[in-house]
Write an enzyme that holds these catalytic residues in place. Sequence first.
Site, PDB file in Angstrom:
ATOM      1  N   PRO A   2       0.797  -1.214   0.000  1.00  0.00           N
ATOM      2  CA  PRO A   2       0.000   0.000   0.000  1.00  0.00           C
ATOM      3  C   PRO A   2       0.835   1.272   0.000  1.00  0.00           C
ATOM      4  O   PRO A   2       1.846   1.370   0.677  1.00  0.00           O
ATOM      5  CB  PRO A   2      -0.798  -0.094   1.303  1.00  0.00           C
ATOM      6  CG  PRO A   2      -0.226  -1.190   2.074  1.00  0.00           C
ATOM      7  CD  PRO A   2       0.875  -1.811   1.327  1.00  0.00           C
ATOM      8  N   GLU A   3       0.366   2.236  -0.755  1.00  0.00           N
ATOM      9  CA  GLU A   3       0.913   3.590  -0.704  1.00  0.00           C
ATOM     10  C   GLU A   3      -0.131   4.458  -0.008  1.00  0.00           C
ATOM     11  O   GLU A   3      -1.095   3.936   0.554  1.00  0.00           O
ATOM     12  CB  GLU A   3       1.236   4.073  -2.126  1.00  0.00           C
ATOM     13  CG  GLU A   3       2.200   3.123  -2.845  1.00  0.00           C
ATOM     14  CD  GLU A   3       2.601   3.585  -4.240  1.00  0.00           C
ATOM     15  OE1 GLU A   3       2.686   4.815  -4.462  1.00  0.00           O
ATOM     16  OE2 GLU A   3       2.821   2.730  -5.101  1.00  0.00           O
ATOM     17  N   HIS A  91      -0.820 -16.725   7.427  1.00  0.00           N
ATOM     18  CA  HIS A  91      -0.284 -15.363   7.551  1.00  0.00           C
ATOM     19  C   HIS A  91      -1.191 -14.399   8.304  1.00  0.00           C
ATOM     20  O   HIS A  91      -0.992 -13.195   8.242  1.00  0.00           O
ATOM     21  CB  HIS A  91       0.069 -14.767   6.185  1.00  0.00           C
ATOM     22  CG  HIS A  91       0.937 -15.647   5.360  1.00  0.00           C
ATOM     23  ND1 HIS A  91       2.194 -16.057   5.760  1.00  0.00           N
ATOM     24  CD2 HIS A  91       0.735 -16.237   4.162  1.00  0.00           C
ATOM     25  CE1 HIS A  91       2.719 -16.847   4.840  1.00  0.00           C
ATOM     26  NE2 HIS A  91       1.858 -16.977   3.866  1.00  0.00           N
ATOM     27  N   ARG A 110       4.414 -11.315   3.542  1.00  0.00           N
ATOM     28  CA  ARG A 110       5.859 -11.063   3.443  1.00  0.00           C
ATOM     29  C   ARG A 110       6.479 -10.561   4.739  1.00  0.00           C
ATOM     30  O   ARG A 110       7.700 -10.467   4.845  1.00  0.00           O
ATOM     31  CB  ARG A 110       6.132 -10.087   2.304  1.00  0.00           C
ATOM     32  CG  ARG A 110       5.912 -10.733   0.955  1.00  0.00           C
ATOM     33  CD  ARG A 110       6.105  -9.751  -0.175  1.00  0.00           C
ATOM     34  NE  ARG A 110       7.497  -9.453  -0.412  1.00  0.00           N
ATOM     35  CZ  ARG A 110       7.918  -8.577  -1.315  1.00  0.00           C
ATOM     36  NH1 ARG A 110       7.041  -7.903  -2.027  1.00  0.00           N
ATOM     37  NH2 ARG A 110       9.193  -8.358  -1.492  1.00  0.00           N
ATOM     38  N   ARG A 152      19.605  18.761  -4.808  1.00  0.00           N
ATOM     39  CA  ARG A 152      19.515  17.309  -4.991  1.00  0.00           C
ATOM     40  C   ARG A 152      19.779  16.883  -6.426  1.00  0.00           C
ATOM     41  O   ARG A 152      19.011  17.215  -7.332  1.00  0.00           O
ATOM     42  CB  ARG A 152      18.111  16.831  -4.593  1.00  0.00           C
ATOM     43  CG  ARG A 152      17.752  17.137  -3.164  1.00  0.00           C
ATOM     44  CD  ARG A 152      18.498  16.191  -2.247  1.00  0.00           C
ATOM     45  NE  ARG A 152      18.120  16.419  -0.872  1.00  0.00           N
ATOM     46  CZ  ARG A 152      18.107  15.466   0.056  1.00  0.00           C
ATOM     47  NH1 ARG A 152      18.456  14.244  -0.257  1.00  0.00           N
ATOM     48  NH2 ARG A 152      17.773  15.745   1.295  1.00  0.00           N
TER      49      ARG A 152
END
Length: 271
Positions: A2-3, A91, A110, A152
Amino acid sequence: MPELPEVETTCRALKKYVIDQVIDHLIIRQHSLRWPITAGLEQKISDQKILNLSRRGKYLLFQMSHGILILHLGMSGRLNIFTKKTELKKHDHVDIYLKNGNLLRYHDPRRFGAILWTEDALEQHPLFKHLGIEPLSKSFTGAYLYTKTRARSTPIKSFLMNSKLIVGIGNIYAQEALFIARIHPQKPAKNLSQQAANDLVAAIKLVLRRALKSGGTTFRDFQNPLGTTGYFQNKLQVYGRETKPCINCNKELQLIRMNGRSTVFCARCQK
DNA sequence: ACATTGACCTGGGAGC
DNA sequence: TGCTCCCAGGTCAATG
């Protein structure tokens, strides 16, 4: 996986089920996530009331009576709310039982996620004190981005995904925003013009808001806590579309790797 | 201080 | 079928 939009979707959907509820007990089947789950969490959290639920970057924050439960979904984490008995799946690492009988269940194949407890102010917490700006906040402007990029030389895509600079943007939305703003992902951040910085900030806000409206992006198994999936994957313009034609100019989209992550863009539209 | 790379973990799909 | 390899939405620690 997820973002920001997926974490925010999770946060919004959960609120009405958890705020003002009291923790009954925890069952931890797997302590080993990205870091070990805070030792003694079961005792620390029992009988505490959840006063608020919020998001900072990709972290979910459960504000409790006497501390904060910090939860990160990592790459494959999911939080489900269950109102009736539900079969245990592989899981399913942590169960948080509420006094009203409902169950908040954490599932993460994961195990890149995190579940931590803190009683200190978040501003001093090592995971939070260096976090960058919230991209949907008012203070995230073209002027801000222009200033921050000056020193940057890193590629703009890496800049966008650096959570010390901007939080919540991962590999999907970085690619989408750069396509919308017509900026090449490898362009050194400091080479952005003021206009490009303005365009990029607008594109980031646009794509995050659109994704939020669609309930996030589901590829494999992202789902909100009620078990429904997002559908922004149908609206992606470049992510995962390598070798397909650019929706603007028809030229075949190109796939490169940046910092080990797949990156798709249009070599004609993005300069 | 900044930039890049490796490491953490499991599962799914492609190719043989 | 089954093996091996590669890839996956994140991000910290270690290294130049």
